[in-house]
Design an enzyme around this catalytic site. Structure first.
Site, PDB file in Angstrom:
ATOM      1  N   CYS A 115       0.848  -1.217   0.139  1.00  0.00           N
ATOM      2  CA  CYS A 115       0.273   0.364   0.318  1.00  0.00           C
ATOM      3  C   CYS A 115       1.188   1.279   0.259  1.00  0.00           C
ATOM      4  CB  CYS A 115      -1.363  -0.029   1.332  1.00  0.00           C
ATOM      5  SG  CYS A 115      -2.370   1.285   1.231  1.00  0.00           S
TER       6      CYS A 115
ATOM      7  N   HIS B  86      -3.984  -5.010   0.877  1.00  0.00           N
ATOM      8  CA  HIS B  86      -3.860  -5.454   2.282  1.00  0.00           C
ATOM      9  C   HIS B  86      -3.741  -7.034   2.194  1.00  0.00           C
ATOM     10  CE1 HIS B  86      -2.506  -1.178   4.223  1.00  0.00           C
ATOM     11  NE2 HIS B  86      -3.279  -1.180   3.217  1.00  0.00           N
TER      12      HIS B  86
ATOM     13  N   GLU C 143      -1.634  -8.304   4.894  1.00  0.00           N
ATOM     14  CA  GLU C 143      -1.813  -8.938   6.904  1.00  0.00           C
ATOM     15  C   GLU C 143      -3.326  -8.342   6.845  1.00  0.00           C
ATOM     16  OE1 GLU C 143      -0.492  -4.406   5.716  1.00  0.00           O
ATOM     17  OE2 GLU C 143      -0.849  -6.214   4.807  1.00  0.00           O
TER      18      GLU C 143
END
Length: 240
Positions: A96, A183, A185
């Site tokens: 990002c 993302h 994660e």
């Protein structure tokens, strides 16, 4: 494998108790894919910028609520370290904000998109198949939370995946830099809570769309596997 995590933000205080901070999110994800992966964290947002490109096996840059064009001194210092990694041929993966900072640091451009916020699950088509994309699939669907986008690629970059909303979603530069706007994660419950927290800034209609998109599956573990494959591929290159 030891990965240097260049931390560029903290989870909001209202959400950190439920979801943990960003290093915890990365550790959770990558250890599901490879239990031998470890992280060493540098808090770049506090001015803790590494100086030794060889301190770890590979590097990764987190997302951030800050923008790459905001003029914060630590962002410029981190951009200088990214250029150092580039010159030394060290593997770097930008997530990002990190994706955007790689582009800016190497001569590309990042702007706030007229398309508005990207939130929830983004749906992308992989247009070029790289050898590290194993297992292979043509779609790459990840959680996103961003307004800025890469609008001009740095020299030598190529787009591997994108969508009409975010054309430069996944890019590779040379053999050792990789950037992704999504993302991997972020878990979907965190995405929902983050949208709720930022509802006023994002807008009610876009939040409703983002929350609805979370019914879809995310390719978080696939992207984590691709990232590790990419790092192994980059580290196995013969020295230039």
């Amino acid at each position: 494998m030891l990965i240097g995590l260049l931390q560029c933000d903290d989870v909001a205080p209202e959400l950190i108790g439920r979801h943990g901070n960003y290093p915890t999110m990365f550790q959770r994800l990558f250890q599901r894919v490879d239990p031998d992966v470890r992280f060493r964290v540098w808090r770049c947002l506090d001015g803790e910028i590494p100086t030794d490109p060889d301190a770890v096996d590979a590097w990764m840059t987190t997302g951030s609520k800050f923008g790459v064009n905001d003029g914060h001194p630590w962002v410029d210092e981190l951009a200088a370290f990214i250029r150092l990694l580039w010159r030394h041929g060290k593997p770097l993966v930008g997530i990002c904000f990190g994706h955007q900072l790689i582009a800016r640091a190497l001569g590309g451009a990042v702007e706030k998109s007229a398309r508005g916020w990207g939130v929830g699950i983004s749906f992308n088509r992989v247009g070029e198949r790289a050898e590290w994309m194993r297992p292979w699939q043509e779609a790459l669907d990840l959680v996103v939370s961003h307004q800025d986008q890469v609008v001009t690629l740095p020299e030598g970059a190529r787009v591997l995946a994108g969508s009409p909303f975010c054309p430069a979603y996944l890019m590779q530069i040379g053999d050792h830099f990789l950037g992704v706007q999504g993302h991997p994660e972020f878990a979907r419950p965190y995405s929902a809570d983050l949208m709720a927290l930022r509802r006023a800034a994002i807008g009610e209609e876009r939040v409703r769309e983002g929350l609805a998109s979370l019914a879809a599956a995310a390719d978080d573990e696939l992207m984590a596997r691709w990232i590790l494959n990419f790092i192994h591929h980059a580290r196995s290159r013969p020295p230039e």
